[in-house]
Design an enzyme around this catalytic site. Structure first.
Site, PDB file in Angstrom:
ATOM      1  N   ARG A   1       0.815  -1.218   0.000  1.00  0.00           N
ATOM      2  CA  ARG A   1       0.000   0.000   0.000  1.00  0.00           C
ATOM      3  C   ARG A   1       0.845   1.264   0.000  1.00  0.00           C
ATOM      4  O   ARG A   1       0.458   2.275  -0.560  1.00  0.00           O
ATOM      5  CB  ARG A   1      -0.897   0.028   1.255  1.00  0.00           C
ATOM      6  CG  ARG A   1      -2.103  -0.866   1.148  1.00  0.00           C
ATOM      7  CD  ARG A   1      -2.719  -1.092   2.505  1.00  0.00           C
ATOM      8  NE  ARG A   1      -1.792  -1.842   3.359  1.00  0.00           N
ATOM      9  CZ  ARG A   1      -2.074  -2.289   4.565  1.00  0.00           C
ATOM     10  NH1 ARG A   1      -3.258  -2.046   5.088  1.00  0.00           N
ATOM     11  NH2 ARG A   1      -1.206  -2.973   5.259  1.00  0.00           N
TER      12      ARG A   1
ATOM     13  N   SER B   1      -6.712  -3.832   8.140  1.00  0.00           N
ATOM     14  CA  SER B   1      -7.403  -4.660   9.134  1.00  0.00           C
ATOM     15  C   SER B   1      -7.435  -3.960  10.480  1.00  0.00           C
ATOM     16  O   SER B   1      -8.440  -4.011  11.195  1.00  0.00           O
ATOM     17  CB  SER B   1      -6.712  -6.020   9.268  1.00  0.00           C
ATOM     18  OG  SER B   1      -6.776  -6.722   8.057  1.00  0.00           O
TER      19      SER B   1
HETATM   20  P1  ADP Z   1       0.255  -9.381   8.100  1.00  0.00           P
HETATM   21  O1  ADP Z   1      -0.214  -9.608   9.484  1.00  0.00           O
HETATM   22  O2  ADP Z   1       1.175 -10.459   7.596  1.00  0.00           O
HETATM   23  O3  ADP Z   1       0.763  -7.996   7.792  1.00  0.00           O
HETATM   24  P2  ADP Z   1      -2.280  -8.747   6.834  1.00  0.00           P
HETATM   25  O4  ADP Z   1      -3.448  -9.653   7.029  1.00  0.00           O
HETATM   26  O5  ADP Z   1      -2.341  -7.437   7.532  1.00  0.00           O
HETATM   27  O6  ADP Z   1      -1.029  -9.614   7.235  1.00  0.00           O
HETATM   28  O7  ADP Z   1      -2.021  -8.474   5.290  1.00  0.00           O
HETATM   29  C1  ADP Z   1      -1.672  -9.498   4.399  1.00  0.00           C
HETATM   30  C2  ADP Z   1      -1.090  -8.891   3.133  1.00  0.00           C
HETATM   31  O8  ADP Z   1      -2.076  -8.095   2.497  1.00  0.00           O
HETATM   32  C3  ADP Z   1       0.104  -7.970   3.352  1.00  0.00           C
HETATM   33  O9  ADP Z   1       0.992  -8.135   2.277  1.00  0.00           O
HETATM   34  C4  ADP Z   1      -0.497  -6.603   3.320  1.00  0.00           C
HETATM   35  O10 ADP Z   1       0.434  -5.614   2.920  1.00  0.00           O
HETATM   36  C5  ADP Z   1      -1.571  -6.788   2.270  1.00  0.00           C
HETATM   37  N1  ADP Z   1      -2.667  -5.836   2.385  1.00  0.00           N
HETATM   38  C6  ADP Z   1      -3.371  -5.512   3.489  1.00  0.00           C
HETATM   39  N2  ADP Z   1      -4.322  -4.590   3.215  1.00  0.00           N
HETATM   40  C7  ADP Z   1      -4.214  -4.316   1.886  1.00  0.00           C
HETATM   41  C8  ADP Z   1      -4.896  -3.423   0.992  1.00  0.00           C
HETATM   42  N3  ADP Z   1      -5.867  -2.626   1.409  1.00  0.00           N
HETATM   43  N4  ADP Z   1      -4.506  -3.403  -0.307  1.00  0.00           N
HETATM   44  C9  ADP Z   1      -3.491  -4.208  -0.715  1.00  0.00           C
HETATM   45  N5  ADP Z   1      -2.814  -5.059   0.070  1.00  0.00           N
HETATM   46  C10 ADP Z   1      -3.165  -5.118   1.360  1.00  0.00           C
END
Ligand code: ADP
Length: 151
Positions: A92, A130
């Site tokens: 992002r 999230s």
């Molecule tokens: P983690 O706990 O490993 O960071 P997340 O569940 O927060 O896992 O996110 C998983 C993946 O999705 C990560 O690569 C994160 O950067 C990506 N991600 C989260 N939100 C978005 C979004 N809005 N758009 C694109 N990628 C996202």
């Protein structure tokens, strides 16, 4: 040889941003495993793991190239066990980049055949995270617009 990608994350909760990465990933890979990192011993999740598994499955119902699994080991190990040679991640902003860069280097070190592949977020989902959704939900705010399913 099938191209299998692992899309690992906490997915607490799985958002429209995540959904977008998976759907775009389907154009690059034959199969995508959405892998929810989970440590049953010290779970500090906000949304229960069972709920998230069923909501992600519901989101991709009728899509045989997508699987949902939980894991509680090194991501690189889990990828190896599942014959996944690609790690799919979303980017992002530069904060994501800094973090993803380090993780990707370590994963490559642990499993040299593993390639991390990054998709830049679609602008309309760039602000979805999230952690913000958890915060809004905690105070009874409406999070429906950020999620690809009904809670
Ligand atoms: P983690 O706990 O490993 O960071 P997340 O569940 O927060 O896992 O996110 C998983 C993946 O999705 C990560 O690569 C994160 O950067 C990506 N991600 C989260 N939100 C978005 C979004 N809005 N758009 C694109 N990628 C996202």
């Amino acid at each position: 040889m099938k191209k299998i990608a692992l899309f690992p994350g906490s997915f607490d909760p799985f958002t429209r941003g995540h959904e977008d990465i998976v759907l775009r990933g389907l154009q690059l890979f034959d199969e995508i495993i959405i892998a929810i990192g989970y440590n049953s011993g010290k779970s500090q999740r906000y949304f229960p793991i069972e709920l998230m598994i069923s909501k992600i499955k519901e989101t991709f119902k009728g899509q045989p190239r997508i699987r949902v699994q939980t894991y509680s080991e090194l991501t690189a190990e889990f990828a190896k066990k599942n014959d996944a040679k690609y790690l799919l991640r979303g980017l992002r902003n530069t904060t994501d980049f800094e973090y993803e860069n380090s993780i990707a280097q370590v994963n490559k070190h642990l499993y040299s055949e593993l390639e991390s592949v990054f998709l830049i977020t679609s602008p309309r989902f760039a602000s979805i995270s999230s952690s913000i959704i958890r915060e809004v939900h905690k105070y009874d705010g409406n999070v429906a617009d950020f999620l690809p399913y009904h809670l």
